[in-house]
Every structure is written in C-alpha cells, then in structure tokens.
Design a protein around this motif. Sequence first.
Motif, PDB file in Angstrom:
ATOM      1  N   LEU A  33       0.843  -1.209   0.000  1.00 30.21           N
ATOM      2  CA  LEU A  33       0.000   0.000   0.000  1.00 30.21           C
ATOM      3  C   LEU A  33       0.871   1.249   0.000  1.00 30.21           C
ATOM      4  N   PHE A  34       1.881   1.243   0.862  1.00 30.77           N
ATOM      5  CA  PHE A  34       2.789   2.397   0.967  1.00 30.77           C
ATOM      6  C   PHE A  34       3.455   2.668  -0.381  1.00 30.77           C
ATOM      7  N   ILE A  35       3.985   1.616  -0.990  1.00 27.23           N
ATOM      8  CA  ILE A  35       4.709   1.782  -2.262  1.00 27.23           C
ATOM      9  C   ILE A  35       3.748   2.239  -3.362  1.00 27.23           C
ATOM     10  N   THR A  36       2.567   1.618  -3.418  1.00 26.37           N
ATOM     11  CA  THR A  36       1.607   1.971  -4.470  1.00 26.37           C
ATOM     12  C   THR A  36       1.211   3.443  -4.375  1.00 26.37           C
ATOM     13  N   LEU A  37       0.976   3.886  -3.152  1.00 21.68           N
ATOM     14  CA  LEU A  37       0.506   5.262  -2.984  1.00 21.68           C
ATOM     15  C   LEU A  37       1.612   6.273  -3.256  1.00 21.68           C
ATOM     16  N   TYR A  38       2.818   5.966  -2.796  1.00 17.94           N
ATOM     17  CA  TYR A  38       3.878   6.977  -2.868  1.00 17.94           C
ATOM     18  C   TYR A  38       4.724   6.944  -4.123  1.00 17.94           C
ATOM     19  N   GLN A  39       4.779   5.769  -4.750  1.00 16.21           N
ATOM     20  CA  GLN A  39       5.634   5.692  -5.942  1.00 16.21           C
ATOM     21  C   GLN A  39       4.811   5.582  -7.225  1.00 16.21           C
ATOM     22  N   PHE A  40       3.589   5.063  -7.109  1.00 15.43           N
ATOM     23  CA  PHE A  40       2.808   4.800  -8.324  1.00 15.43           C
ATOM     24  C   PHE A  40       1.451   5.506  -8.290  1.00 15.43           C
ATOM     25  N   VAL A  46      -0.239   0.247 -12.517  1.00 11.54           N
ATOM     26  CA  VAL A  46       1.154   0.699 -12.686  1.00 11.54           C
ATOM     27  C   VAL A  46       2.074  -0.127 -11.778  1.00 11.54           C
ATOM     28  N   LEU A  47       1.610  -0.398 -10.570  1.00 10.93           N
ATOM     29  CA  LEU A  47       2.411  -1.250  -9.669  1.00 10.93           C
ATOM     30  C   LEU A  47       2.626  -2.618 -10.320  1.00 10.93           C
ATOM     31  N   TYR A  48       1.552  -3.143 -10.908  1.00 11.60           N
ATOM     32  CA  TYR A  48       1.624  -4.462 -11.536  1.00 11.60           C
ATOM     33  C   TYR A  48       2.701  -4.484 -12.629  1.00 11.60           C
ATOM     34  N   LEU A  49       2.737  -3.411 -13.447  1.00 13.79           N
ATOM     35  CA  LEU A  49       3.738  -3.344 -14.516  1.00 13.79           C
ATOM     36  C   LEU A  49       5.152  -3.321 -13.938  1.00 13.79           C
ATOM     37  N   ALA A  50       5.318  -2.558 -12.859  1.00 18.72           N
ATOM     38  CA  ALA A  50       6.644  -2.490 -12.220  1.00 18.72           C
ATOM     39  C   ALA A  50       7.036  -3.853 -11.677  1.00 18.72           C
ATOM     40  N   LEU A  51       6.063  -4.543 -11.062  1.00 24.38           N
ATOM     41  CA  LEU A  51       6.361  -5.871 -10.502  1.00 24.38           C
ATOM     42  C   LEU A  51       6.747  -6.832 -11.625  1.00 24.38           C
ATOM     43  N   LYS A  52       6.024  -6.688 -12.745  1.00 28.34           N
ATOM     44  CA  LYS A  52       6.267  -7.594 -13.881  1.00 28.34           C
ATOM     45  C   LYS A  52       7.682  -7.388 -14.446  1.00 28.34           C
ATOM     46  N   HIS A  53       8.084  -6.133 -14.533  1.00 28.54           N
ATOM     47  CA  HIS A  53       9.373  -5.863 -15.168  1.00 28.54           C
ATOM     48  C   HIS A  53      10.558  -5.951 -14.204  1.00 28.54           C
ATOM     49  N   GLN A  54      10.326  -5.544 -12.964  1.00 34.09           N
ATOM     50  CA  GLN A  54      11.470  -5.500 -12.034  1.00 34.09           C
ATOM     51  C   GLN A  54      11.468  -6.639 -11.024  1.00 34.09           C
ATOM     52  N   GLY A  55      10.325  -7.275 -10.812  1.00 33.13           N
ATOM     53  CA  GLY A  55      10.245  -8.335  -9.803  1.00 33.13           C
ATOM     54  C   GLY A  55       9.929  -7.747  -8.434  1.00 33.13           C
ATOM     55  N   LEU A  56       9.305  -8.577  -7.583  1.00 27.19           N
ATOM     56  CA  LEU A  56       8.806  -8.114  -6.278  1.00 27.19           C
ATOM     57  C   LEU A  56       9.915  -7.523  -5.406  1.00 27.19           C
ATOM     58  N   ASP A  61      12.776  -3.311  -2.581  1.00 18.84           N
ATOM     59  CA  ASP A  61      14.064  -2.748  -2.180  1.00 18.84           C
ATOM     60  C   ASP A  61      14.210  -1.290  -2.635  1.00 18.84           C
ATOM     61  N   ALA A  62      13.682  -0.985  -3.820  1.00 20.34           N
ATOM     62  CA  ALA A  62      13.852   0.369  -4.350  1.00 20.34           C
ATOM     63  C   ALA A  62      12.947   1.389  -3.631  1.00 20.34           C
ATOM     64  N   TYR A  63      11.766   0.961  -3.236  1.00 19.15           N
ATOM     65  CA  TYR A  63      10.767   1.947  -2.778  1.00 19.15           C
ATOM     66  C   TYR A  63      10.316   1.784  -1.334  1.00 19.15           C
ATOM     67  N   ARG A  64      10.903   0.875  -0.593  1.00 19.47           N
ATOM     68  CA  ARG A  64      10.424   0.624   0.778  1.00 19.47           C
ATOM     69  C   ARG A  64      10.665   1.853   1.664  1.00 19.47           C
ATOM     70  N   PRO A  65       9.983   1.920   2.830  1.00 18.42           N
ATOM     71  CA  PRO A  65      10.242   3.019   3.764  1.00 18.42           C
ATOM     72  C   PRO A  65      11.700   2.986   4.226  1.00 18.42           C
ATOM     73  N   ARG A  66      12.308   4.156   4.386  1.00 21.94           N
ATOM     74  CA  ARG A  66      13.735   4.249   4.743  1.00 21.94           C
ATOM     75  C   ARG A  66      13.909   4.813   6.150  1.00 21.94           C
TER      76      ARG A  66
END
Length: 426
Positions: A33-40, A46-56, A61-66
């Motif tokens: 939810l966090f990643i979908t809202l803040y990055q996509f 759009v999240l689905y496309l990112a998952l498809k191309h980059q993998g879960l 790792d790229a967008y998690r809370p820091r």
Amino acid sequence: MGTWGRYSTGRSWLRSALAATPVVLAPMALLILFITLYQFDGSLPVLYLALKHQGLWSVIDAYRPRFDLHTTLAYSCWIVFQAVLFQWLPGPRSIGQRTPAGHVLDYRTNGLSAWVITHLALAALCWKGGLDPAFVPRNWSGLVFAMNMYGFLASAVAFIKGHLMPTHSEDTKFSELNPRVGNFDLKLFTNGRIGMMAWTVIDLSNVAYQYQEFGRASPSILLVTILHTIYVLDFFNNEEWYLRTIDIAHEHYGFYLAWGCFAFLPVMYTLQTQYLGRHPTSPSGAYLLVAFTTGLVGYALFRSVNDQKARVRRLNGDCLVWGRPARYIRTTYMTSDGWQHESLLLASGWWGWSRHANYLGDLLLSFSMCALVGTTNVVMWAYALFMTILLMHRCIRDEVRGRSKYGTAWDDYCRRVPWRLVPGLW
Ligand code: NDP
C-alpha cells in the motif's frame, strides 16, 4: 485456566500456523500500500507493470520506507509525550470489564484532554515556526519506518513480558490480556494514544500539505478529515465505554494490537487524506453532500447502538429502549476463580433488530470516508474493504466467545435475534 476467553491449548498446529499467516501478510500488504501510494500514484495497474518488469524484491528494495534519524527521534519524542500525558494528565478513573480470571482493573481515562493538548501543542509549534505543518507527508517514508520499528519492538516486548513476567498470569494464555508496567496499561496506551491519536494528526498534516502544494484545501479532504475527527473525538470522549469493547475487554495484547496500532492503523486508516494531499480530486457538490450525509448517518447509527447497550447494562435493564421497557435475557457466567457473575443480553431496540447493528453504522461510515475521495481507484477503497472483513470476522468470533461465556442463554439470544448484521441479508 479461564472458563471462557482466548484459547490457550487444544488447537491443531495447522490452525495455529494459519492464524499466524497475517503476521507476514499484514506487513507485506502495508508495504505494498505504501509503495503503491507513494511511488505509483495509488495505481495498482502501474504497480503491476513495475512488478512484472522488475520483480517483487527489486520493487520493495527500491521503494520501501527508509530509516531517517531525525524522523525517528521526532517519533520517539511523540511516544514519550503521549506516555507522559497518558500517565500523568489528570482525568476520571474508570472501571474496566471483568476478565475471564475475575479481575476488574481501573484506568485513568484522560483521552479527550490528551487529544486537545496534543493538537494545541502541535498547532503552537507550527505557529511558532518550530514545525512544518506538512511534516507528516514530507517525512512519511521515515515515519512509516519508525512506526514499524516500534510496532515490531512492542510486539517482541509483549511476547517476552507475557512469557517471563505477566501482570495477571491467570489471564495470560499465549499472550497477556492486560499487560501493565506498574499501573501503566500497555493495551489502552497503544490503542488510544499511539493509534487513534495519530489518526487526526496525520490527516491534518496532509490537509496542510495539500494547501502548501496546491494553494487550497479541497472540500473532499476537509470532509474526510471532519468524519475522521468525529470518529476519533467520539473514541476519546467515550473512553470509559471503550474499556468495555472487544478490543480492550477480550483481545489479547500481541502482534495484532501492538504492531497494528503502531503501524497498520496510522497507514491504513489515513489512506484517503494521504492520497488527497497529493492528488486533489473535485467531485460534484451533490456527490460530496450525499457521501458526507451517509457518513453522518453511519456515525449516528454507530453511536446510538453502542449507547443503547451501554445504558441498559449500566442500569441493569431498568430503562426504556425505543420508548418501551428494555427486553433482555438475564444470564450468568463463571470466572476461573470459581465465582459466578450476572450479566444481561439486550434483545430489543437495535439489539433486537440485529446482533451487530453497531458494525453496520461503522461500515456506512467507512464506505462514506472512501467515497468522499471521489475515485474508483481500488486502493482508495482498501480501508472500507478491510473494515468489512474485520467486522464480519468479529461477528463470528464474538458468537464463539458468547456461547462459551453464556452457554444456552447465548443460544436463546441468537434464536430471538437471528440476524448478525442486516436482517434478511446476513
Ligand atoms: P460490541 O460493542 O458489539 O461488543 C461486543 C460485546 O458486547 C460482546 O463480546 C459481549 O461482551 C457484549 N454483547 C454482545 N451482545 C450483547 C447484547 N445483546 N447485549 C449486551 N451485551 C452484548 O463490539 P466491538 O467491541 O467489536 O465494537 C465496539 C464498536 O467499535 C463498534 O461500533 C465497532 O463498529 C467499533 N469498532 C471499530 C473498529 C475500528 O477499527 N474502527 C474496530 C473494532 C470495532 P460481554 O457480554 O462479554 O460483555
């Protein structure tokens, strides 16, 4: 061993393992939810496309809370401030529900004044320039990290304390029912002061963010914030009543309540204002009026049903419900210290209409909050979907507990009031 309440033994490993899956699934869902809202922009396709191309794992790792030191320190100060208010701010003493082992605990219910002081203090800080009113959305990644960190820490502390030094060992099964350090009640503190208190602060900060970024606060975000504020103020204004709800009276303090109130509640319950802060929408005035009014009706139903039960129990059945003498089933239950106690199950008014009309009010309110965003985006309806699952599951869990506590009187009650939520439907 309690005569009713939470199971401790007798469950198969398979059932226990299944019951534990949300420990992994809920944090994963929150992360997504966090990643979908803040990055996509809240878009699942759009999240689905990112998952498809980059993998879960790459996406996570790229967008998690820091981790961010300043944000974590600020959040730590917030926890200490809330703990000080909880423990030392004057307020009435209230009595909780009798536990399965027969304990009746007392609490200081100063939530409403704590809410007012917290919001005045934050407003003063912003006014004096010591805090950016949009602090929350601007530091959301670090905050979500800190909230999760403390949530997992609190869950670990709850587990260790429950096993090594439980406050009331007779009420402890796998976890404690009412863990306390001295007279500091961890469960009421976590639910109210960590979870509910954060709700309006996050909302108001997102309103400020929208104002700073777009030069206005849209009717949608204001109306959602008003509904949220009514709900939160109701909670603190009725804190004494809250001691008798399932959360405090029956739920044990483990991962779900600890991590849930530190991390899940602040993220999931504020999805609408998080989204609107960055993506103002402009539904028509008529649409907003219908959605907001439905929310108010839901709230009125929620409060009216809850008040009916509280009043009838407080007056031991000697009162009117909908203008007629209350009808109820007088019953008894045993506590594990061997004593028998009296109770009553109301079977008229809302409680004769269905066994959980209060949940219906809450659901109307939840769907209205989501509707006010004015989008069909599934993520914006996640809160209402979550509440539907939570409350329907609760109906079923409450039945199991009611039967084990009251035996045949509960069966009698279910025969007199056969519907769980809405007559004719469920
Ligand atoms: P209830 O307030 O309905 O409490 C259920 C308990 O009340 C039962 O366990 C039983 O406890 C007692 N009870 C059940 N039936 C009767 C009856 N007919 N007469 C008298 N007592 C009865 O449920 P909750 O505590 O789950 O919810 C309280 C409110 O909080 C609800 O309005 C709900 O919508 C809301 N809520 C909100 C959540 C959120 O995240 N926003 C989450 C959960 C709840 P006993 O007999 O042991 O006292």
